[in-house]
Design an enzyme around this catalytic site. Structure first.
Site, PDB file in Angstrom:
ATOM      1  N   GLY A  65      42.017  45.401  27.469  1.00  0.00           N
ATOM      2  CA  GLY A  65      42.425  45.786  28.817  1.00  0.00           C
ATOM      3  C   GLY A  65      43.939  45.896  28.921  1.00  0.00           C
ATOM      4  O   GLY A  65      44.660  44.987  28.489  1.00  0.00           O
ATOM      5  N   ALA A  66      44.400  47.021  29.467  1.00  0.00           N
ATOM      6  CA  ALA A  66      45.852  47.238  29.582  1.00  0.00           C
ATOM      7  C   ALA A  66      46.181  47.735  30.984  1.00  0.00           C
ATOM      8  O   ALA A  66      46.789  48.789  31.173  1.00  0.00           O
ATOM      9  CB  ALA A  66      46.338  48.217  28.524  1.00  0.00           C
ATOM     10  N   GLY A  67      45.768  46.951  31.973  1.00  0.00           N
ATOM     11  CA  GLY A  67      46.089  47.288  33.364  1.00  0.00           C
ATOM     12  C   GLY A  67      47.372  46.600  33.781  1.00  0.00           C
ATOM     13  O   GLY A  67      48.319  46.487  32.989  1.00  0.00           O
ATOM     14  N   ASN A  68      47.399  46.102  35.019  1.00  0.00           N
ATOM     15  CA  ASN A  68      48.614  45.453  35.549  1.00  0.00           C
ATOM     16  C   ASN A  68      49.144  44.368  34.615  1.00  0.00           C
ATOM     17  O   ASN A  68      50.335  44.319  34.311  1.00  0.00           O
ATOM     18  CB  ASN A  68      48.299  44.765  36.884  1.00  0.00           C
ATOM     19  N   LYS A  92      39.087  34.717  36.241  1.00  0.00           N
ATOM     20  CA  LYS A  92      38.495  33.604  37.022  1.00  0.00           C
ATOM     21  C   LYS A  92      37.082  33.873  37.471  1.00  0.00           C
ATOM     22  O   LYS A  92      36.265  32.963  37.564  1.00  0.00           O
ATOM     23  CB  LYS A  92      39.379  33.237  38.219  1.00  0.00           C
ATOM     24  N   GLU A 103      44.948  29.512  31.701  1.00  0.00           N
ATOM     25  CA  GLU A 103      45.953  29.104  32.695  1.00  0.00           C
ATOM     26  C   GLU A 103      46.221  30.214  33.726  1.00  0.00           C
ATOM     27  O   GLU A 103      46.480  29.938  34.910  1.00  0.00           O
ATOM     28  CB  GLU A 103      47.254  28.723  31.988  1.00  0.00           C
ATOM     29  N   GLY A 132      48.318  32.287  39.053  1.00  0.00           N
ATOM     30  CA  GLY A 132      49.179  33.222  38.314  1.00  0.00           C
ATOM     31  C   GLY A 132      50.126  32.480  37.390  1.00  0.00           C
ATOM     32  O   GLY A 132      49.697  31.752  36.487  1.00  0.00           O
ATOM     33  N   ASP A 149      37.574  35.469  45.281  1.00  0.00           N
ATOM     34  CA  ASP A 149      38.559  35.150  44.239  1.00  0.00           C
ATOM     35  C   ASP A 149      39.065  33.710  44.417  1.00  0.00           C
ATOM     36  O   ASP A 149      39.149  32.947  43.456  1.00  0.00           O
ATOM     37  CB  ASP A 149      39.726  36.145  44.321  1.00  0.00           C
ATOM     38  N   LYS A 170      38.524  30.313  42.013  1.00  0.00           N
ATOM     39  CA  LYS A 170      39.618  29.417  41.614  1.00  0.00           C
ATOM     40  C   LYS A 170      39.337  27.981  42.053  1.00  0.00           C
ATOM     41  O   LYS A 170      39.669  27.027  41.347  1.00  0.00           O
ATOM     42  CB  LYS A 170      40.943  29.933  42.193  1.00  0.00           C
TER      43      LYS A 170
HETATM   44  N1  LIG Z   1      46.814  41.083  38.762  1.00  0.00           N
HETATM   45  C1  LIG Z   1      46.978  39.794  39.014  1.00  0.00           C
HETATM   46  O1  LIG Z   1      47.824  39.398  39.806  1.00  0.00           O
HETATM   47  C2  LIG Z   1      46.134  38.788  38.318  1.00  0.00           C
HETATM   48  C3  LIG Z   1      45.046  39.154  37.565  1.00  0.00           C
HETATM   49  N2  LIG Z   1      44.289  38.199  36.963  1.00  0.00           N
HETATM   50  C4  LIG Z   1      43.125  38.586  36.178  1.00  0.00           C
HETATM   51  O2  LIG Z   1      43.568  39.268  35.018  1.00  0.00           O
HETATM   52  C5  LIG Z   1      42.610  40.254  34.675  1.00  0.00           C
HETATM   53  C6  LIG Z   1      43.279  41.603  34.636  1.00  0.00           C
HETATM   54  O3  LIG Z   1      43.839  41.884  35.895  1.00  0.00           O
HETATM   55  P1  LIG Z   1      44.668  43.228  36.165  1.00  0.00           P
HETATM   56  O4  LIG Z   1      45.468  43.576  34.982  1.00  0.00           O
HETATM   57  O5  LIG Z   1      45.315  43.067  37.451  1.00  0.00           O
HETATM   58  O6  LIG Z   1      43.453  44.265  36.321  1.00  0.00           O
HETATM   59  P2  LIG Z   1      43.511  45.848  36.154  1.00  0.00           P
HETATM   60  O7  LIG Z   1      42.327  46.383  36.887  1.00  0.00           O
HETATM   61  O8  LIG Z   1      44.854  46.365  36.473  1.00  0.00           O
HETATM   62  O9  LIG Z   1      43.291  46.031  34.574  1.00  0.00           O
HETATM   63  C7  LIG Z   1      42.066  45.988  33.934  1.00  0.00           C
HETATM   64  C8  LIG Z   1      42.088  47.079  32.870  1.00  0.00           C
HETATM   65  O10 LIG Z   1      40.933  46.972  32.060  1.00  0.00           O
HETATM   66  C9  LIG Z   1      40.500  48.289  31.769  1.00  0.00           C
HETATM   67  N3  LIG Z   1      39.112  48.271  31.338  1.00  0.00           N
HETATM   68  C10 LIG Z   1      37.996  48.295  32.096  1.00  0.00           C
HETATM   69  N4  LIG Z   1      36.901  48.288  31.289  1.00  0.00           N
HETATM   70  C11 LIG Z   1      37.347  48.247  30.025  1.00  0.00           C
HETATM   71  C12 LIG Z   1      36.717  48.211  28.766  1.00  0.00           C
HETATM   72  N5  LIG Z   1      35.391  48.235  28.648  1.00  0.00           N
HETATM   73  N6  LIG Z   1      37.481  48.171  27.654  1.00  0.00           N
HETATM   74  C13 LIG Z   1      38.819  48.190  27.741  1.00  0.00           C
HETATM   75  N7  LIG Z   1      39.490  48.212  28.926  1.00  0.00           N
HETATM   76  C14 LIG Z   1      38.748  48.243  30.046  1.00  0.00           C
HETATM   77  C15 LIG Z   1      40.747  49.053  33.059  1.00  0.00           C
HETATM   78  O11 LIG Z   1      40.772  50.450  32.793  1.00  0.00           O
HETATM   79  C16 LIG Z   1      42.085  48.481  33.484  1.00  0.00           C
HETATM   80  O12 LIG Z   1      43.162  49.224  32.931  1.00  0.00           O
HETATM   81  C17 LIG Z   1      41.494  40.139  35.705  1.00  0.00           C
HETATM   82  O13 LIG Z   1      40.511  39.259  35.212  1.00  0.00           O
HETATM   83  C18 LIG Z   1      42.184  39.524  36.893  1.00  0.00           C
HETATM   84  O14 LIG Z   1      41.308  38.825  37.711  1.00  0.00           O
HETATM   85  C19 LIG Z   1      44.593  36.870  37.034  1.00  0.00           C
HETATM   86  C20 LIG Z   1      45.659  36.449  37.758  1.00  0.00           C
HETATM   87  C21 LIG Z   1      46.496  37.372  38.494  1.00  0.00           C
HETATM   88  N1  LIG Z   2      43.910  39.107  43.141  1.00  0.00           N
HETATM   89  C1  LIG Z   2      44.466  37.847  42.798  1.00  0.00           C
HETATM   90  C2  LIG Z   2      45.280  37.970  41.560  1.00  0.00           C
HETATM   91  C3  LIG Z   2      45.643  36.668  40.983  1.00  0.00           C
HETATM   92  O1  LIG Z   2      44.820  35.824  40.684  1.00  0.00           O
HETATM   93  C4  LIG Z   2      45.341  37.357  43.937  1.00  0.00           C
HETATM   94  O2  LIG Z   2      45.637  38.139  44.827  1.00  0.00           O
HETATM   95  O3  LIG Z   2      45.710  36.180  43.916  1.00  0.00           O
HETATM   96 NA    NA Z   3      48.405  29.365  36.385  1.00  0.00          NA
END
Ligand SMILES: NC(=O)C1=CN([C@@H]2O[C@H](COP(=O)(O)OP(=O)(O)OC[C@H]3O[C@@H](n4cnc5c(N)ncnc54)[C@H](O)[C@@H]3O)[C@@H](O)[C@H]2O)C=CC1
Ligand SMILES: N[C@@H](CC=O)C(=O)O
Ligand code: NA
EC number: 1.1.1.3
Length: 443
Positions: A14-17, A107, A131, A136, A203, A207
């Site tokens: 996964g390479a999102g945010n 989570k 963690e 976060g 969410d 947590k």
């Molecule tokens: N954004 C935040 O502030 C926080 C996020 N998290 C957790 O971190 C994780 C990632 O969050 P984000 O990066 O924000 O999500 P995001 O939605 O930006 O990134 C997820 C990525 O995974 C990709 N993806 C989906 N299915 C896939 C597959 N089968 N194979 C490869 N890639 C695939 C998507 O295209 C997307 O680019 C989640 O579990 C989220 O709950 C935890 C704490 C804070």
């Molecule tokens: N969607 C979550 C991301 C971090 O865990 C939030 O808003 O706190």
């Molecule tokens: Na933390």
């Protein structure tokens, strides 16, 4: 897990945010991360759904793959940042079964299958680190698991969802509409891919289950958490609360019964007096109170959401787990001191300063003092003369004919400040410099 070479290989899913920034750190800061680990680390691949998708950081093409399973099967350490139940769940399980370390921020998955995945890890001797899943960037899970492991935690309470805190804060401080604030939170990378999880409280409930499990050493799932989100909170509610001196926050609370016969876990919007420490948690920041029998109250505060803060927690777990893979004995992992960073004299510091002095009571005193400061490159932010009162436009002196001057400077170097104070002491008009205190401000 046995490795064929010294280099610790990492597979990112996964390479999102968050994932794109973890990839950036692993590529751009590879030497630093390797030195922290004490062994070379290498990002072996990044599994994505769409290799062409635009990302916060452009990942080198040769690292990209759409075959997540093949990547999982060839690396020492898997970072899962896809999110959601599947395919994240089966990929994590696959990695753990073959003894690979897994670092995740998922989570939702942990709150539904955490106990099961921990059992898989225990069976194969693999490590599962998470963690980033709560708070976060805030180090909250490791302090609970390690620092407080010799105490009894009785309560955990906090703001653990950045998106909803951002929305409520915007509605409270700017009167912004719920929907606009949510859109903004999504743009800033705070929200889940389906933001229903944020605004309906799921969410935060996930947590709460993770916090309760670690704090009370007992397994809780998201189904054990009473959950009410913020969709029912109206602008009128916020204004009415505000008029009575309250602010509305979405709190997650896990509390043990006093006789330890059980624990109540709950997530709901809550009115807090504006003077409560959690009331001042703004934007996407999170804060968690932990109450333990011997430690008493502890508070953890920081950025709870967003790609960059979350990537910090992921990298912390990654380095810490990789160290253990490289050198499983604790003594070899405690202090990393590879960086050359000499300690410098306080003369190199700069802060604002507060100077209090008794001065002669005659004309031109202020001008002389101001001249000394200016000559030493110290500028004045504010000046008070508490010994002098203004009566109907005229300046009247204190009964003893003395006068006091209190100055707060702008940012100045310690060196310039010392020179200034020395020179002030030498002035005829300065009777005595009573105190010089540093004023710490955000730079
Ligand atoms: N954004 C935040 O502030 C926080 C996020 N998290 C957790 O971190 C994780 C990632 O969050 P984000 O990066 O924000 O999500 P995001 O939605 O930006 O990134 C997820 C990525 O995974 C990709 N993806 C989906 N299915 C896939 C597959 N089968 N194979 C490869 N890639 C695939 C998507 O295209 C997307 O680019 C989640 O579990 C989220 O709950 C935890 C704490 C804070
Ligand atoms: N969607 C979550 C991301 C971090 O865990 C939030 O808003 O706190
Ligand atoms: Na933390």
């Amino acid at each position: 897990m046995a490795r064929s070479e010294d280099t610790i290989t990492i597979g990112l899913l996964g390479a999102g945010n968050v994932g794109s920034l973890v990839a950036r750190t692993l590529v751009e800061e590879r030497d630093l991360i390797s030195s922290r680990v004490g062994a070379p680390v290498r990002l072996a691949g990044v599994a994505v759904r769409d290799p062409e998708a635009p990302r916060d950081w452009k990942i080198p093409g040769e690292l990209l793959t759409t075959d997540a399973e093949a990547l999982v099967d060839q690396v020492d350490l898997v970072v899962e940042l896809i999110g959601g139940d599947e395919p994240a769940g089966q990929l994590i399980e696959r990695a753990l079964r073959r003894g690979a370390t897994v670092v995740t921020g998922n989570k939702a998955l942990l709150a539904s299958r955490g106990a099961e995945l921990s059992a898989v890890a225990a069976e194969s001797g693999a490590e599962l680190r998470f963690e980033a899943s709560v708070g976060g960037a805030i180090p909250i899970l490791r302090p609970i698991q390690e620092s407080l492991s010799g105490d009894r935690i009785t309560k955990v309470m906090g703001i653990v969802n950045g998106t909803t805190n951002y929305i409520l804060d915007q509605m409270d401080t700017t009167g912004a509409a719920f929907a606009d604030s949510l859109t903004e939170a999504q743009k800033l990378g705070y929200a889940e891919s389906d933001p229903t999880a944020d605004i309906e409280g799921h969410d935060a409930a996930a947590k709460a289950a993770i916090l309760g499990t670690l704090a009370f050493h007992a397994p809780f799932s998201i189904d054990d958490v009473y959950c009410q989100g913020i969709t029912g909170v109206s602008q009128e509610d916020i204004e009415a609360a505000s008029a009575s001196g309250y602010v509305i926050k979405l709190l997650a609370i896990a509390e043990k019964e006093s006789d330890s016969t059980g624990a109540v876990l709950r997530v709901h919007p809550t009115l807090l007096p504006r003077t409560h420490p959690l009331a001042s948690v703004r934007g996407a920041f999170n804060a968690v109170f932990v109450v333990a029998e011997n430690a008493g109250e502890l508070m953890f505060y920081g950025q709870g959401a967003g790609g960059q803060p979350t990537s910090s927690a992921i990298m912390g777990d990654l380095v810490s787990a990789a160290r253990r893979m490289h050198a499983p004995t604790p003594t070899a992992t405690t202090v990393s001191s590879a960086t050359e960073l000499p300690p410098l004299s306080i003369e190199r510091a700069s802060t604002q300063y507060y100077i209090d002095m008794d001065v002669a009571d005659r004309e031109g005193v202020i001008a002389e003092i101001a001249q000394v400061l200016a000559a030493n490159h110290v500028s004045i932010e504010s000046m008070r003369q508490p010994g002098v009162v203004t009566v109907e436009g005229e300046i009247e002196d204190e009964p003893d004919n003395g006068a006091k001057v209190q100055i707060v400077t702008h940012l100045a170097s310690e060196r310039d400040l010392h020179a200034t104070v020395e020179e002030l002491r030498g002035l005829d008009v300065v009777k005595v410099v009573n105190s010089v205190l540093r004023v710490e401000v955000e730079k």
